[in-house]
Design an enzyme around this catalytic site. Structure first.
Site, PDB file in Angstrom:
ATOM      1  N   ASP A  92      36.634  38.480  17.087  1.00  0.00           N
ATOM      2  CA  ASP A  92      37.073  39.860  17.756  1.00  0.00           C
ATOM      3  C   ASP A  92      35.948  41.047  17.495  1.00  0.00           C
ATOM      4  OD1 ASP A  92      38.021  40.351  15.476  1.00  0.00           O
ATOM      5  OD2 ASP A  92      40.063  39.773  16.143  1.00  0.00           O
ATOM      6  N   HIS A 109      33.193  31.806  12.987  1.00  0.00           N
ATOM      7  CA  HIS A 109      33.402  31.345  14.390  1.00  0.00           C
ATOM      8  C   HIS A 109      32.524  32.053  15.412  1.00  0.00           C
ATOM      9  CE1 HIS A 109      37.315  29.126  13.037  1.00  0.00           C
ATOM     10  NE2 HIS A 109      36.248  28.442  12.903  1.00  0.00           N
ATOM     11  N   CYS A 117      20.383  35.115  24.649  1.00  0.00           N
ATOM     12  CA  CYS A 117      19.793  34.156  25.609  1.00  0.00           C
ATOM     13  C   CYS A 117      19.814  32.864  25.164  1.00  0.00           C
ATOM     14  CB  CYS A 117      18.261  34.585  25.978  1.00  0.00           C
ATOM     15  SG  CYS A 117      17.443  33.344  27.233  1.00  0.00           S
ATOM     16  N   CYS A 141      19.015  36.439  31.329  1.00  0.00           N
ATOM     17  CA  CYS A 141      18.249  37.116  30.669  1.00  0.00           C
ATOM     18  C   CYS A 141      17.123  37.924  31.445  1.00  0.00           C
ATOM     19  CB  CYS A 141      17.466  36.204  29.398  1.00  0.00           C
ATOM     20  SG  CYS A 141      16.321  36.836  28.340  1.00  0.00           S
ATOM     21  N   CYS A 153      12.640  36.062  31.696  1.00  0.00           N
ATOM     22  CA  CYS A 153      12.938  34.762  31.272  1.00  0.00           C
ATOM     23  C   CYS A 153      14.126  33.878  32.120  1.00  0.00           C
ATOM     24  CB  CYS A 153      13.571  34.913  29.862  1.00  0.00           C
ATOM     25  SG  CYS A 153      14.449  33.390  29.271  1.00  0.00           S
ATOM     26  N   ILE A 234      51.347  42.005   7.303  1.00  0.00           N
ATOM     27  CA  ILE A 234      50.121  42.195   6.952  1.00  0.00           C
ATOM     28  C   ILE A 234      49.694  43.624   7.056  1.00  0.00           C
ATOM     29  CG2 ILE A 234      47.416  41.706   7.498  1.00  0.00           C
ATOM     30  CD1 ILE A 234      48.265  38.841   8.197  1.00  0.00           C
TER      31      ILE A 234
END
Length: 250
Positions: A92, A109, A117, A141, A153, A234
């Site tokens: 995130d 991750h 691209c 792209c 591209c 937390i």
């Protein structure tokens, strides 16, 4: 006191308002079909799936989320010179938004904050793509290639999130393991430690004799390896632990 290595999972972001993916009330638990949003084969071969993936990511709570107090506590830990690595299973980009530096963050991750691209590997800021998504729902792209007469591209653009079917970012695990091996403690914050290879960082630390603190509301796969278990929310527990750690280091 040496430096602290930190591994974060979904729990630190749910404390900031992002629903998790794999928990009992997780997005993918309730809507398993939405896992296809991050399926690399669908993304590569199906324009409709690709457009849905981009739109879903833009409209998901992940994209518009802001860091919470727990994220900011880890910035304080880094500013105190006590953070060796911040390895995260979350994509995130909230650690970056909170203010932790790229030197300590390891996105195990990937991250939604940047894109690339898939043909020429040009880098993009995902915000620029999202801002233009209504006009360009299947982003390609636009980098001009001198060796092709400055023609664009036109390769597929994709966020730097690690999709199902893709390898983890190159060097991410190696950097995390190296930094952990140089640390005096490992804190696990908001991870059930069920997703590998990220979860393997905990037994890796244990084998080196590095003290482990696990902060998670529920049990984890490696509670037996921890010297300390914290079951408090937390957003309350992490700022308190950081404050205590900094005070002890003075």
């Amino acid at each position: 006191m040496g430096k602290i290595a930190v591994l974060t999972g979904a729990g630190i972001s749910t404390s900031a308002g992002i629903p998790d993916f794999r928990g009992p009330d997780g997005v993918w638990t309730k809507h398993p079909e939405q896992m296809n949003v991050y399926d690399i084969m669908s993304f590569m071969t199906d324009q409709e799936a690709r457009e849905y993936s981009w739109r879903w990511q833009k409209e998901s709570p992940v994209w518009g989320a802001r860091p919470g107090v727990a994220h900011k506590a880890l910035v304080t830990l880094e500013q105190a010179g006590l953070l060796s690595v911040l390895a995260t299973q979350n994509f995130d980009a909230l650690h970056e938004k909170a203010g932790n530096s790229s030197d300590v963050i390891v996105n195990l991750h990937g991250t939604i904050g940047t894109s690339h691209c898939m043909t020429c590997h040009a880098q993009y800021d995902t915000a620029d793509i999202m801002n233009n998504l209504d006009q360009d729902p299947d982003p390609h792209c636009h980098r001009k290639l001198p060796f092709k007469g400055n023609m664009p591209c036109n390769g597929l653009l994709k966020t730097d999130v690690t999709y199902f079917g893709e390898a983890l970012p190159e060097g991410a695990m190696d950097k995390a393991m190296q930094r952990i091996s140089e640390s005096s403690a490992l804190w696990v914050v908001g991870s059930t430690l069920e997703v590998h290879p990220a979860a393997s960082l905990v037994p890796f630390a244990a084998q080196l004799g590095i003290p482990i603190t696990i902060m998670n509301m529920g049990a984890t796969a490696y509670d037996s390896l921890a010297q300390k278990l914290i079951r408090e929310p937390i957003q309350d527990a992490l700022p308190a632990l950081v404050e205590q750690t900094i005070a002890q280091a003075k």
